[in-house]
Scaffold this motif. Structure first.
Motif, mmCIF file in Angstrom:
data_model
loop_
_atom_site.group_PDB
_atom_site.id
_atom_site.type_symbol
_atom_site.label_atom_id
_atom_site.label_comp_id
_atom_site.label_asym_id
_atom_site.label_seq_id
_atom_site.Cartn_x
_atom_site.Cartn_y
_atom_site.Cartn_z
ATOM 1 N N ASP A 137 31.224 33.495 37.810
ATOM 2 C CA ASP A 137 30.160 34.025 36.948
ATOM 3 C C ASP A 137 30.609 35.308 36.253
ATOM 4 O OD1 ASP A 137 28.567 31.923 37.726
ATOM 5 O OD2 ASP A 137 27.357 33.089 39.130
ATOM 6 N N ASN A 138 31.285 36.181 37.002
ATOM 7 C CA ASN A 138 31.780 37.429 36.413
ATOM 8 C C ASN A 138 32.812 37.153 35.330
ATOM 9 O OD1 ASN A 138 30.127 38.901 38.098
ATOM 10 N ND2 ASN A 138 31.721 39.410 39.552
ATOM 11 N N ALA A 139 33.714 36.204 35.586
ATOM 12 C CA ALA A 139 34.738 35.864 34.598
ATOM 13 C C ALA A 139 34.096 35.279 33.344
ATOM 14 C CB ALA A 139 35.738 34.879 35.192
ATOM 15 N N ARG A 140 33.096 34.422 33.527
ATOM 16 C CA ARG A 140 32.402 33.821 32.391
ATOM 17 C C ARG A 140 31.686 34.911 31.578
ATOM 18 N NH1 ARG A 140 31.289 29.512 34.443
ATOM 19 N NH2 ARG A 140 29.668 30.110 35.889
ATOM 20 N N ALA A 141 31.032 35.831 32.257
ATOM 21 C CA ALA A 141 30.330 36.923 31.559
ATOM 22 C C ALA A 141 31.318 37.806 30.793
ATOM 23 C CB ALA A 141 29.534 37.758 32.556
ATOM 24 N N ALA A 142 32.467 38.083 31.408
ATOM 25 C CA ALA A 142 33.483 38.907 30.736
ATOM 26 C C ALA A 142 34.014 38.192 29.497
ATOM 27 C CB ALA A 142 34.625 39.227 31.699
ATOM 28 N N GLU A 143 34.223 36.889 29.604
ATOM 29 C CA GLU A 143 34.715 36.116 28.457
ATOM 30 C C GLU A 143 33.674 36.099 27.342
ATOM 31 O OE1 GLU A 143 37.238 33.647 26.128
ATOM 32 O OE2 GLU A 143 37.553 35.111 27.705
ATOM 33 N N GLU A 144 32.417 35.917 27.694
ATOM 34 C CA GLU A 144 31.347 35.942 26.690
ATOM 35 C C GLU A 144 31.280 37.301 26.009
ATOM 36 O OE1 GLU A 144 27.847 34.743 28.811
ATOM 37 O OE2 GLU A 144 28.481 32.647 28.912
ATOM 38 N N GLU A 145 31.421 38.365 26.773
ATOM 39 C CA GLU A 145 31.407 39.719 26.199
ATOM 40 C C GLU A 145 32.593 39.909 25.253
ATOM 41 O OE1 GLU A 145 30.335 43.575 25.292
ATOM 42 O OE2 GLU A 145 29.159 42.028 26.297
ATOM 43 N N ARG A 146 33.768 39.431 25.658
ATOM 44 C CA ARG A 146 34.960 39.560 24.811
ATOM 45 C C ARG A 146 34.761 38.809 23.498
ATOM 46 N NH1 ARG A 146 39.059 36.794 23.205
ATOM 47 N NH2 ARG A 146 38.555 34.953 24.413
ATOM 48 N N LEU A 147 34.230 37.583 23.585
ATOM 49 C CA LEU A 147 33.995 36.801 22.371
ATOM 50 C C LEU A 147 32.961 37.472 21.463
ATOM 51 C CD1 LEU A 147 33.989 33.193 23.859
ATOM 52 C CD2 LEU A 147 35.759 34.244 22.430
ATOM 53 N N GLU A 148 31.931 38.039 22.062
ATOM 54 C CA GLU A 148 30.909 38.746 21.274
ATOM 55 C C GLU A 148 31.534 39.942 20.553
ATOM 56 O OE1 GLU A 148 27.444 39.635 19.428
ATOM 57 O OE2 GLU A 148 27.911 37.816 20.537
ATOM 58 N N GLN A 149 32.389 40.676 21.241
ATOM 59 C CA GLN A 149 33.066 41.811 20.612
ATOM 60 C C GLN A 149 33.950 41.348 19.460
ATOM 61 O OE1 GLN A 149 32.511 45.037 21.010
ATOM 62 N NE2 GLN A 149 30.905 44.446 22.439
ATOM 63 N N GLU A 150 34.648 40.227 19.652
ATOM 64 C CA GLU A 150 35.477 39.690 18.570
ATOM 65 C C GLU A 150 34.617 39.313 17.369
ATOM 66 O OE1 GLU A 150 38.030 36.470 19.724
ATOM 67 O OE2 GLU A 150 39.085 37.695 21.209
ATOM 68 N N ARG A 151 33.463 38.683 17.613
ATOM 69 C CA ARG A 151 32.565 38.311 16.509
ATOM 70 C C ARG A 151 32.080 39.553 15.778
ATOM 71 N NH1 ARG A 151 31.097 34.082 20.031
ATOM 72 N NH2 ARG A 151 29.538 35.287 21.121
ATOM 73 N N LYS A 152 31.717 40.586 16.534
ATOM 74 C CA LYS A 152 31.255 41.826 15.896
ATOM 75 C C LYS A 152 32.353 42.451 15.055
ATOM 76 C CE LYS A 152 27.752 43.194 19.256
ATOM 77 N NZ LYS A 152 27.376 44.157 20.298
ATOM 78 N N THR A 153 33.571 42.492 15.610
ATOM 79 C CA THR A 153 34.703 43.071 14.880
ATOM 80 C C THR A 153 34.960 42.288 13.599
ATOM 81 O OG1 THR A 153 35.686 43.825 16.943
ATOM 82 C CG2 THR A 153 37.159 43.662 15.060
ATOM 83 N N HIS A 154 34.931 40.983 13.692
ATOM 84 C CA HIS A 154 35.174 40.137 12.520
ATOM 85 C C HIS A 154 34.078 40.360 11.468
ATOM 86 C CE1 HIS A 154 36.734 36.789 10.254
ATOM 87 N NE2 HIS A 154 35.533 36.266 10.191
ATOM 88 N N THR A 155 32.829 40.397 11.909
ATOM 89 C CA THR A 155 31.709 40.619 10.984
ATOM 90 C C THR A 155 31.831 41.983 10.315
ATOM 91 O OG1 THR A 155 30.283 39.215 12.330
ATOM 92 C CG2 THR A 155 29.185 40.733 10.816
ATOM 93 N N GLU A 156 32.174 42.995 11.085
ATOM 94 C CA GLU A 156 32.338 44.341 10.519
ATOM 95 C C GLU A 156 33.471 44.359 9.494
ATOM 96 O OE1 GLU A 156 32.904 46.870 13.899
ATOM 97 O OE2 GLU A 156 30.810 46.723 14.513
#
Length: 148
Positions: free
Chosen positions: A71-90
Protein backbone atom coordinates in the motif's frame (compact mmCIF):
# COMPACT_ATOMS: atom_id res chain seq x y z
CA UNK A 1 -2.03 -79.09 67.16
CA UNK A 2 -4.71 -76.52 67.47
CA UNK A 3 -2.23 -73.80 68.32
CA UNK A 4 -0.11 -74.86 65.32
CA UNK A 5 -3.18 -74.71 63.08
CA UNK A 6 -4.07 -71.25 64.39
CA UNK A 7 -0.50 -70.12 63.88
CA UNK A 8 -0.60 -71.45 60.32
CA UNK A 9 -3.90 -69.64 59.65
CA UNK A 10 -2.52 -66.46 61.19
CA UNK A 11 0.57 -66.72 58.93
CA UNK A 12 -1.62 -67.27 55.86
CA UNK A 13 -3.79 -64.29 56.82
CA UNK A 14 -0.71 -62.12 57.26
CA UNK A 15 0.67 -63.31 53.90
CA UNK A 16 -2.66 -62.52 52.22
CA UNK A 17 -2.79 -59.10 53.86
CA UNK A 18 0.76 -58.34 52.73
CA UNK A 19 -0.06 -59.57 49.20
CA UNK A 20 -3.18 -57.37 49.13
CA UNK A 21 -1.18 -54.37 50.39
CA UNK A 22 1.49 -55.00 47.72
CA UNK A 23 -1.21 -55.28 45.04
CA UNK A 24 -2.82 -52.03 46.26
CA UNK A 25 0.58 -50.29 46.26
CA UNK A 26 1.34 -51.47 42.72
CA UNK A 27 -2.15 -50.45 41.59
CA UNK A 28 -1.69 -46.99 43.14
CA UNK A 29 1.73 -46.64 41.48
CA UNK A 30 0.27 -47.65 38.09
CA UNK A 31 -2.60 -45.18 38.52
CA UNK A 32 -0.09 -42.46 39.43
CA UNK A 33 2.03 -43.28 36.33
CA UNK A 34 -1.11 -43.27 34.15
CA UNK A 35 -2.24 -39.95 35.61
CA UNK A 36 1.23 -38.42 35.09
CA UNK A 37 1.34 -39.69 31.48
CA UNK A 38 -2.11 -38.21 30.86
CA UNK A 39 -1.02 -34.85 32.30
CA UNK A 40 2.19 -34.95 30.24
CA UNK A 41 0.19 -35.65 27.07
CA UNK A 42 -2.25 -32.85 27.86
CA UNK A 43 0.66 -30.46 28.51
CA UNK A 44 2.36 -31.49 25.25
CA UNK A 45 -0.90 -31.02 23.33
CA UNK A 46 -1.37 -27.56 24.86
CA UNK A 47 2.23 -26.60 24.00
CA UNK A 48 1.68 -27.78 20.42
CA UNK A 49 -1.56 -25.79 20.19
CA UNK A 50 0.17 -22.67 21.50
CA UNK A 51 3.06 -23.15 19.08
CA UNK A 52 0.66 -23.48 16.14
CA UNK A 53 -1.26 -20.44 17.35
CA UNK A 54 2.01 -18.49 17.56
CA UNK A 55 2.97 -19.53 14.03
CA UNK A 56 -0.44 -18.49 12.71
CA UNK A 57 -0.15 -15.14 14.48
CA UNK A 58 3.34 -14.56 13.07
CA UNK A 59 2.12 -15.41 9.57
CA UNK A 60 -0.80 -12.99 9.94
CA UNK A 61 1.59 -10.25 11.10
CA UNK A 62 3.91 -10.94 8.15
CA UNK A 63 0.97 -10.75 5.74
CA UNK A 64 -0.22 -7.49 7.28
CA UNK A 65 3.29 -6.01 7.00
CA UNK A 66 3.53 -7.12 3.36
CA UNK A 67 0.16 -5.56 2.52
CA UNK A 68 1.15 -2.34 4.29
CA UNK A 69 4.41 -2.20 2.32
CA UNK A 70 2.49 -2.73 -0.92
CA UNK A 71 0.00 0.00 0.00
CA UNK A 72 2.83 2.40 0.85
CA UNK A 73 4.62 1.63 -2.42
CA UNK A 74 1.40 2.15 -4.39
CA UNK A 75 0.75 5.48 -2.63
CA UNK A 76 4.33 6.62 -3.30
CA UNK A 77 3.99 5.70 -6.98
CA UNK A 78 0.69 7.58 -7.24
CA UNK A 79 2.28 10.62 -5.61
CA UNK A 80 5.24 10.46 -8.01
CA UNK A 81 2.93 10.24 -11.02
CA UNK A 82 0.85 13.16 -9.73
CA UNK A 83 4.01 15.25 -9.35
CA UNK A 84 5.04 14.36 -12.90
CA UNK A 85 1.60 15.42 -14.20
CA UNK A 86 1.84 18.72 -12.31
CA UNK A 87 5.34 19.36 -13.64
CA UNK A 88 4.25 18.59 -17.19
CA UNK A 89 1.16 20.82 -16.88
CA UNK A 90 3.25 23.67 -15.46
CA UNK A 91 5.76 23.32 -18.32
CA UNK A 92 2.96 23.44 -20.90
CA UNK A 93 1.47 26.53 -19.25
CA UNK A 94 4.90 28.18 -19.15
CA UNK A 95 5.42 27.42 -22.85
CA UNK A 96 2.00 28.90 -23.71
CA UNK A 97 2.77 32.01 -21.65
CA UNK A 98 6.15 32.45 -23.37
CA UNK A 99 4.52 32.00 -26.76
CA UNK A 100 1.87 34.56 -25.91
CA UNK A 101 4.48 37.04 -24.67
CA UNK A 102 6.66 36.49 -27.71
CA UNK A 103 3.68 36.98 -30.02
CA UNK A 104 2.82 40.22 -28.24
CA UNK A 105 6.41 41.42 -28.56
CA UNK A 106 6.50 40.36 -32.21
CA UNK A 107 3.25 42.17 -32.89
CA UNK A 108 4.61 45.30 -31.24
CA UNK A 109 7.85 45.06 -33.23
CA UNK A 110 5.91 44.50 -36.43
CA UNK A 111 3.75 47.53 -35.78
CA UNK A 112 6.78 49.61 -34.84
CA UNK A 113 8.76 48.62 -37.93
CA UNK A 114 5.86 48.95 -40.30
CA UNK A 115 5.75 45.31 -41.21
CA UNK A 116 2.49 43.51 -41.26
CA UNK A 117 1.56 41.64 -38.16
CA UNK A 118 0.54 38.63 -40.18
CA UNK A 119 3.95 38.05 -41.78
CA UNK A 120 5.82 38.48 -38.50
CA UNK A 121 3.37 36.28 -36.60
CA UNK A 122 3.66 33.44 -39.09
CA UNK A 123 7.44 33.49 -38.91
CA UNK A 124 7.50 33.82 -35.13
CA UNK A 125 4.86 31.13 -34.78
CA UNK A 126 7.05 28.68 -36.66
CA UNK A 127 9.98 29.44 -34.38
CA UNK A 128 7.92 29.21 -31.20
CA UNK A 129 6.33 26.00 -32.41
CA UNK A 130 9.78 24.51 -33.01
CA UNK A 131 10.97 25.65 -29.54
CA UNK A 132 7.80 24.31 -27.91
CA UNK A 133 8.23 20.97 -29.67
CA UNK A 134 11.85 20.74 -28.49
CA UNK A 135 10.78 21.58 -24.93
CA UNK A 136 8.01 18.96 -25.05
CA UNK A 137 10.45 16.38 -26.45
CA UNK A 138 12.93 17.19 -23.66
CA UNK A 139 10.20 16.88 -21.01
CA UNK A 140 9.11 13.51 -22.43
CA UNK A 141 12.72 12.27 -22.31
CA UNK A 142 13.03 13.45 -18.69
CA UNK A 143 9.73 11.79 -17.71
CA UNK A 144 10.80 8.52 -19.30
CA UNK A 145 14.12 8.69 -17.49
CA UNK A 146 12.39 9.30 -14.16
CA UNK A 147 9.94 6.48 -14.83
CA UNK A 148 12.84 4.07 -15.32
Amino acid sequence: ARAAEEEKLEQERKARAEAEEEAERKKAEEEARTKQASEDNARAAEEERLEQEGKACAEAEDEAARKKAEDNARAAEEERLEQERKTHTEAEEEAKLKKSEEEAVAQQVAQDSGETVEEEGVELGRGIHAVTERQADQENVEEEARAK
